[in-house]
Design an enzyme around this catalytic site. Sequence first.
Site, PDB file in Angstrom:
ATOM      1  N   ASP A   1      12.773   0.889  -1.970  1.00 51.85           N
ATOM      2  CA  ASP A   1      11.906   1.525  -2.955  1.00 51.85           C
ATOM      3  C   ASP A   1      11.471   0.519  -4.019  1.00 51.85           C
ATOM      4  O   ASP A   1      12.258  -0.326  -4.452  1.00 51.85           O
ATOM      5  CB  ASP A   1      12.657   2.694  -3.604  1.00 51.85           C
TER       6      ASP A   1
ATOM      7  N   GLU B   1       8.642  -1.078   0.200  1.00 49.85           N
ATOM      8  CA  GLU B   1       7.566  -0.248  -0.339  1.00 49.85           C
ATOM      9  C   GLU B   1       6.682  -1.142  -1.201  1.00 49.85           C
ATOM     10  O   GLU B   1       7.050  -1.506  -2.319  1.00 49.85           O
ATOM     11  CB  GLU B   1       8.100   0.909  -1.184  1.00 49.85           C
TER      12      GLU B   1
END
Length: 574
Positions: free
Chosen positions: A325, A354
């Site tokens: 993330d 990400e």
Amino acid sequence: MIKEAIFHKSDVPYAYPLNENQLKIVLRTAVFDVDRVYVLYKDRYDWLGKFKIKPMVLTHTNELFDYYETTLELNKKFVYFFYLVSDGGEKLYYTEAGFYKKRPENHFWGFFHYPYIGEKDVFFAPEWTSDCMVYQIFPERFNNGDKSNDPENVKPWGEKPTADSFFGGDLQGIIDKIDYLKDLGINAIYLTPIFLSHSTHKYDTTDYYTIDPHFGDTQKARELVQKCHDNGIKVIFDAVFNHCGYDFFAFQDVIKNGKKSKYWDWFNIYEWPIKTHPKPSYEAFADTVWRMPKLMTKNPEVQKYLLEVAEYWIKEVDIDGWRLDVANEIDHHFWRKFREVVKAAKPEAIIVGEVWHDASPWLRGDQFDSVMNYPFRNAVVDFFAKRKISASRFNTMITEQLMRHMDSVNRVMFNLIGSHDTERFLTLANGMVARMKLALVFQFTFVGIPYIYYGDEVGMVGDYDPDCRRCMIWEEEKQNKSIFNFYKKLISIRRENEELKYGSFCTLYAIGRVFAFKREYKGKSIIVVLNNSSKQEVIFLNEVEGKEDILKMKELKRSGNLLYLQPNSAYILK
């Protein structure tokens, strides 16, 4: 010739090794400006030998540039080279030092050099990814398999979600639907965070070593992974290492003890006592999200803690990789260490970042294997869902993406059309299923890994978060079976055709709203034709004679190489 457009550098993505004795090289020129390109090359220390000369092949064209490629077969692991470029009249020699009208001699340090191919310079993605199709699950909204662990005040399944509403989805719910996933045809699942947290999304981690009790426990996670593996499905967890949750033990210690806390340097504290409003007195995710204090990954103690977490879950429950993330807001030094730890624990584990923009700094083979390919989504949404760009512009967007990375990276990019952070594709297409089906054909025949966001396969809709995180529709009468069966067909076609998994990509036609391309592998080719318009189109394509449509979405009428394309149609010609 437009010299300003001619470009090469001896680095990714213009030069990179395929193995210890093959070097892929790329030269860029202005579009339609050059008719021939040659590379002259030899071993760097072969002082008396002659240069070998090899023609380069035009592989990609867009609105601005042409790209020429070839692979150099090397006797040694080092090489130097330069280019001969011609437009039919003028000839130029192009070197690292510039342009020459006469062939440069005794120009050793002026040539392009690839000094040495080291073993770790060659990037190989995990072998299993070549046949991979990923399904993303938001656990809280996928399926409630164990009502005994439901949060308080759980909402009725299917009610429209708010940012903080709970519905009781859990790990048992995923286990109960493994047969469904297997029937769909996917072979990897990615779970958004499942560790202890007070939120529905779990991106504000309280404890990285504890499965949230509303989802299950470590044993349940182990059972999920094992049953997935038994059914040929890989499992990817979500690592939130850019920030933690407000209740994370180290941050709570800072709140209590201030500078006396041994965790003070784990965070960037502006002011103590800690304040959360009107703006946090510490660095936080997105600057103002007070529930998510940013972790200082430059701190060796923070690095050690997070790297041990990454290793722990691989060894403890045998996961097959990590999705990272907010990966672009963590320093590259940490990610290089992360790769070493993960690959040592499980060499075939995949690392997916990400990154919403150009991710090339992270995709050089020393950090991530792949990223969530949001630039791919942007192009697909603009062309298919919104129909606001031409096929020519669409071709430029996807060509630019391909030319940013090594071929081996492009083949494992997570090509999504939606996620838990975006509007649903069908919503963006105003509910027009025909547009979604065209996008799906492109997604499943393009270079990279097709990525399904849970529920897209049954026609779920939803606006931006939290609306895109609705409960999965399990009542068959409410599911769009036409879309579901179309997904299954595309998954089957991709799995059965090596050209779509390993093949090269070449655009054949990009005019108006018609786009066609070829995937080729080991002398076999598949041609994909997409009519992204509401009217019949007639186009001429070479190489289609003798090929039959294996998709059979709509009837294809033809006369030799003339194709009569039905409105909103796609054809996969083999």
